[in-house]
Design a protein around this motif. Sequence first.
Motif: not given
Length: 173
Positions: A64-80
């Motif tokens: 529901g945010t314009d940041k949904e495009g980051i989800t494919p890159f959420l694999a392994g240890p991820t810091a944002i």
Amino acid sequence: MNKETKKELVAEMHEKLQRAQAIFAADFRGMTVTQAEALRVELRKANVEFKVFKNTLLEIASKGTDKEGITPFLAGPTAIALSYDDPVAAAKVLSKFSKDATTPFTLKAGVLTGKTINPSDVQALADLPSREVLLARMLGSMQAPTSNFVRVLAAVPGGFVRVLDGIRAKKAA
């Protein structure tokens, strides 16, 4: 962590994602606590929040945010890194840290105003001049025609005064 705590964390992260102008994801595997703290300090100076957040919870929070495009890159240890003011400043700090880090710290991707950007785009963003420099350049460009016009207008009476002075000097001689 119980279900209520998770819901609170997701709601808080959802609000932060909505406020952020940009988000950058990085693989922090192998970073020491000292390095992570040094990066946090540098990012804090640029009004950027650096967090390690559970990938599944971040995926839920981004819905529901314009940041949904980051989800494919959420694999392994991820810091944002959440940038609230100047995405260029955040990209500069992250890019510099990625180059200087002794341990592997790699940028995975970013989302800037709803558009997913890859690591090379983040580097291109980091290579941009700062916001202040860009504003100064734009202001200089906007003022140049006005300044030139004022100089031309000032030259006309100046030339007239010099002609009159020349006539006065000729008559006096």
